[in-house]
Design a protein around this motif. Structure first.
Motif, mmCIF file in Angstrom:
data_model
loop_
_atom_site.group_PDB
_atom_site.id
_atom_site.type_symbol
_atom_site.label_atom_id
_atom_site.label_comp_id
_atom_site.label_asym_id
_atom_site.label_seq_id
_atom_site.Cartn_x
_atom_site.Cartn_y
_atom_site.Cartn_z
ATOM 1 N N LEU A 1 -24.366 -19.002 2.480
ATOM 2 C CA LEU A 1 -23.534 -17.929 2.404
ATOM 3 C C LEU A 1 -24.096 -16.616 1.820
ATOM 4 C CD1 LEU A 1 -19.978 -19.118 1.903
ATOM 5 C CD2 LEU A 1 -20.851 -18.665 3.923
ATOM 6 N N LEU B 1 -23.324 -12.314 2.421
ATOM 7 C CA LEU B 1 -22.339 -11.456 1.337
ATOM 8 C C LEU B 1 -22.803 -10.208 0.858
ATOM 9 C CD1 LEU B 1 -21.022 -14.344 -0.879
ATOM 10 C CD2 LEU B 1 -19.968 -13.491 1.175
ATOM 11 N N ARG C 1 -21.849 -9.989 -4.908
ATOM 12 C CA ARG C 1 -20.990 -11.249 -5.217
ATOM 13 C C ARG C 1 -20.271 -10.848 -6.796
ATOM 14 N NH1 ARG C 1 -26.314 -15.553 -5.205
ATOM 15 N NH2 ARG C 1 -25.129 -16.278 -6.918
ATOM 16 N N ALA C 2 -19.887 -9.613 -6.785
ATOM 17 C CA ALA C 2 -19.165 -9.154 -7.940
ATOM 18 C C ALA C 2 -17.426 -9.150 -7.532
ATOM 19 C CB ALA C 2 -19.568 -7.871 -8.150
ATOM 20 N N TRP C 3 -16.991 -10.320 -7.208
ATOM 21 C CA TRP C 3 -15.600 -10.382 -6.855
ATOM 22 C C TRP C 3 -14.897 -10.452 -8.013
ATOM 23 C CZ3 TRP C 3 -14.901 -14.359 -2.334
ATOM 24 C CH2 TRP C 3 -15.648 -14.175 -1.364
ATOM 25 N N LEU C 4 -13.601 -10.242 -7.843
ATOM 26 C CA LEU C 4 -12.628 -10.180 -9.196
ATOM 27 C C LEU C 4 -11.753 -10.952 -9.138
ATOM 28 C CD1 LEU C 4 -11.987 -6.247 -9.448
ATOM 29 C CD2 LEU C 4 -13.234 -7.586 -10.880
ATOM 30 N N MET C 5 -11.514 -11.922 -10.143
ATOM 31 C CA MET C 5 -10.452 -12.768 -10.639
ATOM 32 C C MET C 5 -9.572 -12.157 -11.368
ATOM 33 S SD MET C 5 -8.996 -15.795 -10.473
ATOM 34 C CE MET C 5 -10.180 -17.197 -10.111
ATOM 35 N N ARG D 1 -13.457 -6.396 -2.348
ATOM 36 C CA ARG D 1 -13.372 -4.966 -1.372
ATOM 37 C C ARG D 1 -14.595 -4.844 -0.564
ATOM 38 N NH1 ARG D 1 -10.146 -0.145 -3.901
ATOM 39 N NH2 ARG D 1 -7.960 -1.173 -4.454
ATOM 40 N N MET E 1 -17.032 -23.123 -1.167
ATOM 41 C CA MET E 1 -17.040 -21.553 -1.956
ATOM 42 C C MET E 1 -15.612 -21.266 -2.454
ATOM 43 S SD MET E 1 -16.137 -18.214 -1.817
ATOM 44 C CE MET E 1 -16.174 -17.572 0.215
ATOM 45 N N LEU F 1 -13.794 -21.372 -6.300
ATOM 46 C CA LEU F 1 -13.476 -20.045 -7.044
ATOM 47 C C LEU F 1 -12.347 -20.570 -8.053
ATOM 48 C CD1 LEU F 1 -13.070 -17.345 -4.066
ATOM 49 C CD2 LEU F 1 -14.754 -17.442 -5.975
ATOM 50 N N ARG G 1 -15.343 3.173 -11.748
ATOM 51 C CA ARG G 1 -16.659 2.391 -11.643
ATOM 52 C C ARG G 1 -17.982 3.211 -12.082
ATOM 53 N NH1 ARG G 1 -15.527 0.191 -5.221
ATOM 54 N NH2 ARG G 1 -14.672 -1.604 -6.038
ATOM 55 N N LEU H 1 -7.086 -7.711 -17.162
ATOM 56 C CA LEU H 1 -6.508 -8.485 -15.954
ATOM 57 C C LEU H 1 -7.243 -8.887 -14.961
ATOM 58 C CD1 LEU H 1 -3.308 -5.940 -15.469
ATOM 59 C CD2 LEU H 1 -3.494 -8.042 -17.046
ATOM 60 N N SER H 2 -8.604 -8.354 -14.848
ATOM 61 C CA SER H 2 -9.613 -8.851 -13.729
ATOM 62 C C SER H 2 -10.836 -8.976 -14.489
ATOM 63 C CB SER H 2 -9.719 -7.636 -12.868
ATOM 64 O OG SER H 2 -8.361 -7.297 -12.179
ATOM 65 N N ARG H 3 -11.389 -10.284 -14.246
ATOM 66 C CA ARG H 3 -12.824 -10.473 -14.601
ATOM 67 C C ARG H 3 -13.404 -10.747 -13.474
ATOM 68 N NH1 ARG H 3 -13.966 -15.914 -14.120
ATOM 69 N NH2 ARG H 3 -12.071 -17.443 -13.975
ATOM 70 N N PRO H 4 -14.996 -10.477 -13.449
ATOM 71 C CA PRO H 4 -15.724 -10.500 -12.563
ATOM 72 C C PRO H 4 -15.701 -12.355 -12.161
ATOM 73 C CG PRO H 4 -17.034 -9.846 -14.505
ATOM 74 C CD PRO H 4 -15.493 -9.911 -14.860
ATOM 75 N N ILE H 5 -16.044 -12.384 -11.091
ATOM 76 C CA ILE H 5 -16.543 -13.911 -10.387
ATOM 77 C C ILE H 5 -17.358 -13.787 -9.252
ATOM 78 C CG2 ILE H 5 -14.382 -14.140 -8.957
ATOM 79 C CD1 ILE H 5 -14.227 -17.013 -10.064
ATOM 80 N N ASP H 6 -18.575 -14.618 -9.757
ATOM 81 C CA ASP H 6 -19.338 -14.597 -8.501
ATOM 82 C C ASP H 6 -19.046 -15.763 -7.749
ATOM 83 O OD1 ASP H 6 -22.949 -15.534 -8.619
ATOM 84 O OD2 ASP H 6 -21.508 -15.552 -7.027
ATOM 85 N N PRO H 7 -18.698 -15.570 -6.417
ATOM 86 C CA PRO H 7 -18.129 -16.660 -5.489
ATOM 87 C C PRO H 7 -19.157 -17.887 -5.245
ATOM 88 C CG PRO H 7 -18.866 -14.690 -4.396
ATOM 89 C CD PRO H 7 -18.890 -14.484 -5.643
ATOM 90 N N LEU H 8 -20.622 -17.499 -5.566
ATOM 91 C CA LEU H 8 -21.450 -18.605 -5.295
ATOM 92 C C LEU H 8 -21.771 -19.144 -6.612
ATOM 93 C CD1 LEU H 8 -23.867 -17.074 -2.529
ATOM 94 C CD2 LEU H 8 -21.585 -18.319 -2.379
ATOM 95 N N PRO I 1 -19.001 -19.628 -9.619
ATOM 96 C CA PRO I 1 -17.799 -19.196 -10.144
ATOM 97 C C PRO I 1 -17.814 -19.433 -11.785
ATOM 98 C CG PRO I 1 -17.367 -20.922 -8.816
ATOM 99 C CD PRO I 1 -18.816 -20.479 -8.467
#
Lengths: 264, 252
Positions: A7, A11, A14-18, A29, A94, A98, B28, B51-58, B60
């Motif tokens: 993937l 993409l 790769r800076a998604w948010l949890m 986003r 993927m 997560l 940002r 409340l939000s931490r960064p996560i790498d989908p590939l 994690p």
């Protein structure tokens, strides 16, 4: 297809948010690179151009979800267009990674279209059972086949088939082909702290921004709902599944929410 | 009481409307330069926070420490108790407030004759766009700035009220009559508040951009906030940003 193996090139970042509030969920986003997102939009447009149908029709966007004010269509196993990236082993792994959950490879993936003024959904957690008839596949992915086995009922057609009961484990929404969104347009996904929260008073809202994603582990507390919209809202929606014993082991007995008939 | 010499580290910014287009851009762009208390209503700010931490989908499981996370505060600013709570939380978290940015806003456009909504929402528009900025500024002043005039001047403390060119010009499009009136009120409020805060050593200005990002890049508007913060003398001014550039304006 190339994306079944990797993937990374698709993409955007790769800076998604949890996020943890009001329950753990992941947002991004900017999921796909612009060129690939454009392919998804084009493919979605091809489906929309076929038109909407008021009667249930598995081959078109239709009123196929009882009690839910939207048009939906599930991708069949044979679908091989750009949107099949969501049905790939790579995407499955993927998503499950997560949330560090073990999923079985069963996938229900489709698209939803909400016309302007679609009614609010209802606050629910998606921790529902699901039924599949397993079939051999090279990558272990079993895409739902509604014509063979009722996804919510487990009723099978044809001799010699056995429905396997699993449970929804990860839910995902990917937004695309929407008008530019502004505050007040609605169509957000509401996230709630309690089952009995008013649907119009979510703790958090996730707007339907194009090329954005919302994903969460289905738990007894993953309360969410569609919130009414002033502009069309389009999304890809999918669920990964797991063995029901995983839920029992994690949350105790009787936490899976059996399906109930809803009247719109 | 902290002395001017004891002020170290990043500047502390209390930013309302942090999950909006401008708030997202500012957080940002500037979270490495400011400790930001990011106030939001229902949309979590799209940046790293507590409340939000960064996560790498590939990947994690990878480490996700981020020393520039914003401090997200959920609040309904139309509730006066929440305004007090926002200020208290910011001071408890960071010990001071150097910059207050009032960017939270509500708009309802349309014909006042053809729809009910425009008139029905007028009170809410004025409350959020004008009264809340006033209440927040006064609350920060009373709780922190009022007795620190020397320190405030040394630290360059100030308020930036995010207004709009709709408050400076009368556009032909009448569907924004209430919204533009609120922004015009905010402009005047900013100029008058500047005089009231002058003895405190706190500057007050308004930033009035045209539509962003359609006419003015959002990043430019965010930089405009930073520019006003870095100004050492400007107070009681309206920084207008349009497609031809920017200009300071004061309705004298």
């Amino acid at each position: 297809m190339a994306w079944r193996d990797d993937l990374g090139p698709l993409l955007a970042d790769r800076a998604w948010l949890m996020r943890q509030f009001p329950f753990p969920h992941v947002v991004s986003r900017r999921v796909f690179r612009p060129d690939f997102y454009a392919r998804l939009v084009h493919a979605f447009g091809d489906i929309l151009r076929v038109g909407l149908e008021e009667a249930r029709n598995r081959r078109r966007l239709s009123r196929s979800m009882n009690g839910y004010d939207a048009y939906g269509m599930t991708f069949p196993p044979a679908y091989d267009g750009p949107l099949s990236v969501f049905m790939s082993r790579a995407w499955h792994d993927m998503l499950s990674g997560l949330f560090d959950v073990t999923c079985t490879g069963h996938i229900n993936c489709g698209i939803h279209h909400h016309r302007p003024g679609s009614a609010n959904g209802w606050v629910h957690n998606d921790l529902n059972p699901a039924f599949f008839v397993d079939y051999p596949s090279a990558d272990g992915i079993n895409v739902v086949r509604h014509e063979v086995c009722g996804y919510t009922t487990g009723r099978v057609t044809g001799a010699g088939r056995v429905a396997r009961r699993v449970v929804r484990r990860v839910a995902m929404l990917f937004f695309l082909s929407n008008p530019a969104w502004a505050d007040g347009d609605g169509g957000c996904t509401g996230l709630y702290a309690h089952k009995d929260d008013r649907v119009d008073r979510p703790a958090v809202t996730v707007p339907p921004l194009n090329n954005s994603l919302l994903a969460f582990e289905c738990t007894p507390y993953s309360f969410h709902s569609f919130i009414t919209n002033r502009r069309p809202r389009n999304s890809v929606i999918m669920w990964l599944h797991a063995d029901p014993s995983d839920i029992t082991a994690r949350w105790g007995p009787d936490r899976i929410v059996e399906w109930r008939a809803r009247v719109r | 009481m902290a002395s001017a010499r004891s002020i170290v580290g990043k500047r502390v910014c209390l930013f309302t409307g942090a999950s909006g287009t401008l708030g997202t851009a500012f957080c940002r762009m500037f979270r490495t330069r400011y400790d930001i208390a990011a106030v939001f209503a229902t949309r979590l700010p799209a940046v790293v926070s507590q409340l939000s931490r960064p996560i790498d989908p590939l990947n994690p499981a990878a480490s996700t420490a981020d020393s520039d996370a914003v401090f997200a505060i959920q609040a309904d600013l139309l509730d006066e108790r929440e305004i007090r709570r926002v200020v208290e939380l910011t001071l408890a978290r960071f010990g001071r407030i150097d910059l207050l940015v009032n960017a939270a806003a509500y708009s309802c456009w349309g014909s006042a004759l053809e729809t009910n909504e425009v008139v029905a929402s007028a009170g809410r528009q004025f409350d959020l766009n004008v009264v809340v900025p006033l209440k927040l500024a006064v609350c920060v002043a009373r709780d922190f700035w009022r007795d620190r005039s020397e320190e405030n001047r040394f630290a360059g403390r100030n308020v930036v009220n995010v207004s709009s060119t709709a408050g400076a010009y009368v556009y032909a499009d009448s569907t924004q009559l209430v919204y533009s009136a609120t922004k015009a009120a905010l402009n005047h409020l900013s100029c008058h508040l500047a005089e009231e805060f002058r003895p405190l050593g706190v500057r007050v200005n308004a930033l009035a951009p045209n539509t962003f990002p359609a006419i003015v890049p959002t990043e430019a508007v965010a930089r405009g906030i930073h520019q006003l913060d870095r100004q050492t003398t400007a107070t009681g001014q309206i920084l207008v940003m349009d497609n031809g550039g920017q200009v300071f304006f004061r309705p004298d």
